[in-house]
Design a protein around this motif. Sequence first.
Motif, PDB file in Angstrom:
ATOM      1  N   LEU A  66       1.671  11.257  -4.634  1.00 46.99           N
ATOM      2  CA  LEU A  66       2.320  10.432  -5.649  1.00 46.99           C
ATOM      3  C   LEU A  66       2.431  11.267  -6.922  1.00 46.99           C
ATOM      4  CD1 LEU A  66       0.554   6.985  -5.122  1.00 46.99           C
ATOM      5  CD2 LEU A  66       2.823   7.678  -4.384  1.00 46.99           C
ATOM      6  N   ASP A  67       3.646  11.467  -7.368  1.00 46.37           N
ATOM      7  CA  ASP A  67       3.931  12.286  -8.534  1.00 46.37           C
ATOM      8  C   ASP A  67       4.772  11.457  -9.495  1.00 46.37           C
ATOM      9  OD1 ASP A  67       4.938  14.059 -10.435  1.00 46.37           O
ATOM     10  OD2 ASP A  67       5.431  15.615  -8.975  1.00 46.37           O
ATOM     11  N   PRO A  68       4.286  11.216 -10.728  1.00 47.26           N
ATOM     12  CA  PRO A  68       5.050  10.373 -11.641  1.00 47.26           C
ATOM     13  C   PRO A  68       6.399  10.956 -12.040  1.00 47.26           C
ATOM     14  CG  PRO A  68       3.190  11.362 -12.774  1.00 47.26           C
ATOM     15  CD  PRO A  68       3.042  11.692 -11.325  1.00 47.26           C
ATOM     16  N   LEU A  69       6.639  12.248 -11.767  1.00 47.55           N
ATOM     17  CA  LEU A  69       7.926  12.851 -12.095  1.00 47.55           C
ATOM     18  C   LEU A  69       8.893  12.855 -10.911  1.00 47.55           C
ATOM     19  CD1 LEU A  69       6.829  15.904 -14.275  1.00 47.55           C
ATOM     20  CD2 LEU A  69       7.677  13.668 -15.009  1.00 47.55           C
ATOM     21  N   ALA A  70       8.433  12.387  -9.754  1.00 51.40           N
ATOM     22  CA  ALA A  70       9.278  12.404  -8.557  1.00 51.40           C
ATOM     23  C   ALA A  70       9.565  10.977  -8.095  1.00 51.40           C
ATOM     24  CB  ALA A  70       8.565  13.177  -7.450  1.00 51.40           C
ATOM     25  N   ALA A  71      10.757  10.786  -7.577  1.00 50.12           N
ATOM     26  CA  ALA A  71      11.101   9.483  -6.983  1.00 50.12           C
ATOM     27  C   ALA A  71      10.361   9.354  -5.658  1.00 50.12           C
ATOM     28  CB  ALA A  71      12.602   9.401  -6.755  1.00 50.12           C
ATOM     29  N   VAL A  72       9.729   8.220  -5.461  1.00 49.77           N
ATOM     30  CA  VAL A  72       8.947   7.982  -4.252  1.00 49.77           C
ATOM     31  C   VAL A  72       9.361   6.646  -3.653  1.00 49.77           C
ATOM     32  CG1 VAL A  72       6.611   7.614  -3.353  1.00 49.77           C
ATOM     33  CG2 VAL A  72       6.980   9.284  -5.161  1.00 49.77           C
ATOM     34  N   GLU A  73       9.543   6.633  -2.343  1.00 51.65           N
ATOM     35  CA  GLU A  73       9.891   5.390  -1.654  1.00 51.65           C
ATOM     36  C   GLU A  73       8.623   4.725  -1.122  1.00 51.65           C
ATOM     37  OE1 GLU A  73      12.885   3.850  -1.177  1.00 51.65           O
ATOM     38  OE2 GLU A  73      13.696   5.342  -2.577  1.00 51.65           O
ATOM     39  N   TRP A  74       8.434   3.474  -1.486  1.00 53.79           N
ATOM     40  CA  TRP A  74       7.324   2.680  -0.997  1.00 53.79           C
ATOM     41  C   TRP A  74       7.848   1.741   0.081  1.00 53.79           C
ATOM     42  CZ3 TRP A  74       2.379   1.860  -3.689  1.00 53.79           C
ATOM     43  CH2 TRP A  74       2.192   2.737  -4.750  1.00 53.79           C
ATOM     44  N   ASP A  75       7.077   1.553   1.137  1.00 53.84           N
ATOM     45  CA  ASP A  75       7.419   0.545   2.132  1.00 53.84           C
ATOM     46  C   ASP A  75       7.047  -0.814   1.572  1.00 53.84           C
ATOM     47  OD1 ASP A  75       8.304   2.374   4.039  1.00 53.84           O
ATOM     48  OD2 ASP A  75       6.305   2.612   4.905  1.00 53.84           O
ATOM     49  N   GLU A  76       7.904  -1.806   1.801  1.00 52.46           N
ATOM     50  CA  GLU A  76       7.583  -3.177   1.405  1.00 52.46           C
ATOM     51  C   GLU A  76       7.576  -4.041   2.647  1.00 52.46           C
ATOM     52  OE1 GLU A  76       9.171  -5.121  -2.227  1.00 52.46           O
ATOM     53  OE2 GLU A  76       9.856  -6.664  -0.832  1.00 52.46           O
ATOM     54  N   ILE A  77       6.512  -4.846   2.770  1.00 45.32           N
ATOM     55  CA  ILE A  77       6.410  -5.746   3.916  1.00 45.32           C
ATOM     56  C   ILE A  77       6.110  -7.159   3.431  1.00 45.32           C
ATOM     57  CG2 ILE A  77       5.608  -3.923   5.483  1.00 45.32           C
ATOM     58  CD1 ILE A  77       2.765  -5.271   5.198  1.00 45.32           C
ATOM     59  N   GLU A  78       6.462  -8.112   4.245  1.00 45.29           N
ATOM     60  CA  GLU A  78       6.008  -9.477   4.034  1.00 45.29           C
ATOM     61  C   GLU A  78       4.758  -9.639   4.891  1.00 45.29           C
ATOM     62  OE1 GLU A  78       7.554 -14.096   3.976  1.00 45.29           O
ATOM     63  OE2 GLU A  78       8.952 -12.494   4.527  1.00 45.29           O
ATOM     64  N   ILE A  79       3.694 -10.133   4.296  1.00 42.38           N
ATOM     65  CA  ILE A  79       2.426 -10.261   5.011  1.00 42.38           C
ATOM     66  C   ILE A  79       2.585 -11.306   6.114  1.00 42.38           C
ATOM     67  CG2 ILE A  79      -0.017 -10.875   4.823  1.00 42.38           C
ATOM     68  CD1 ILE A  79       0.139 -10.006   1.856  1.00 42.38           C
ATOM     69  N   PRO A  80       2.356 -10.918   7.375  1.00 43.28           N
ATOM     70  CA  PRO A  80       2.486 -11.887   8.462  1.00 43.28           C
ATOM     71  C   PRO A  80       1.326 -12.885   8.452  1.00 43.28           C
ATOM     72  CG  PRO A  80       1.805  -9.756   9.329  1.00 43.28           C
ATOM     73  CD  PRO A  80       2.030  -9.577   7.852  1.00 43.28           C
ATOM     74  N   GLU A  81       1.466 -13.928   9.243  1.00 42.84           N
ATOM     75  CA  GLU A  81       0.449 -14.983   9.295  1.00 42.84           C
ATOM     76  C   GLU A  81      -0.928 -14.451   9.689  1.00 42.84           C
ATOM     77  OE1 GLU A  81       0.046 -19.055  11.751  1.00 42.84           O
ATOM     78  OE2 GLU A  81       2.015 -18.717  10.821  1.00 42.84           O
ATOM     79  N   ASP A  82      -0.958 -13.415  10.544  1.00 41.99           N
ATOM     80  CA  ASP A  82      -2.242 -12.850  10.970  1.00 41.99           C
ATOM     81  C   ASP A  82      -2.763 -11.774  10.011  1.00 41.99           C
ATOM     82  OD1 ASP A  82      -0.286 -11.018  11.721  1.00 41.99           O
ATOM     83  OD2 ASP A  82      -1.229 -10.529  13.632  1.00 41.99           O
ATOM     84  N   GLY A  83      -2.142 -11.651   8.837  1.00 40.36           N
ATOM     85  CA  GLY A  83      -2.633 -10.756   7.805  1.00 40.36           C
ATOM     86  C   GLY A  83      -2.182  -9.322   7.961  1.00 40.36           C
TER      87      GLY A  83
END
Length: 180
Positions: A48-65
């Motif tokens: 993680l570099d504050p000067l670089a663009a970074v793609e984060w994965d986003e998920i919806e938390i399923p019912e089983d966590g």
Amino acid sequence: MILTREAIRQSVATGSIVIQPFDEELLNPNSYNYRLGRFLKISPRSVLDPLAAVEWDEIEIPEDGVLLEPGRLYLGHTMERIGSKSFVTSLIGRSSIGRLGVFLQISADLGHQGAIHSWTLELTAVQPTRVYAGMRIGQVSFWVPTGEPREYQGRYGSEAKPREYILGRDEILRTARAIR
């Protein structure tokens, strides 16, 4: 001065504190238990570099966590919209969550007066730990400010989902040059 349970309840009733949705069962002697929202952003395995663009994965938390893995940073959010124009918020993790080895709000526990939104939560685990949407994960307390109030006008003040780092490259470089 910190607000007590009754002061929080009364302030929510009069609208000087916003907690939506509000559940009186979640009141503590000096705080309110907030719950984990439905979405998580998961840090990339790269640096993680504050000067670089970074793609984060986003998920919806399923019912089983979701199983939090050690060595990863997760950004969650409060299920509730929380804030106040009259009081300063402070968000921390619950001790019961800490006893599972999950650290919450590691560096950003102080909310700004006037910011009313779903708060981004920083989560990291020291051992594999499962979390669930809607679970009680932290506490928010409300403090009486001293001095002239000045409402928050920053970049993170209107979020509804987790928000990753957004400080701009130019701002970082300008700050770095200023200290040389």
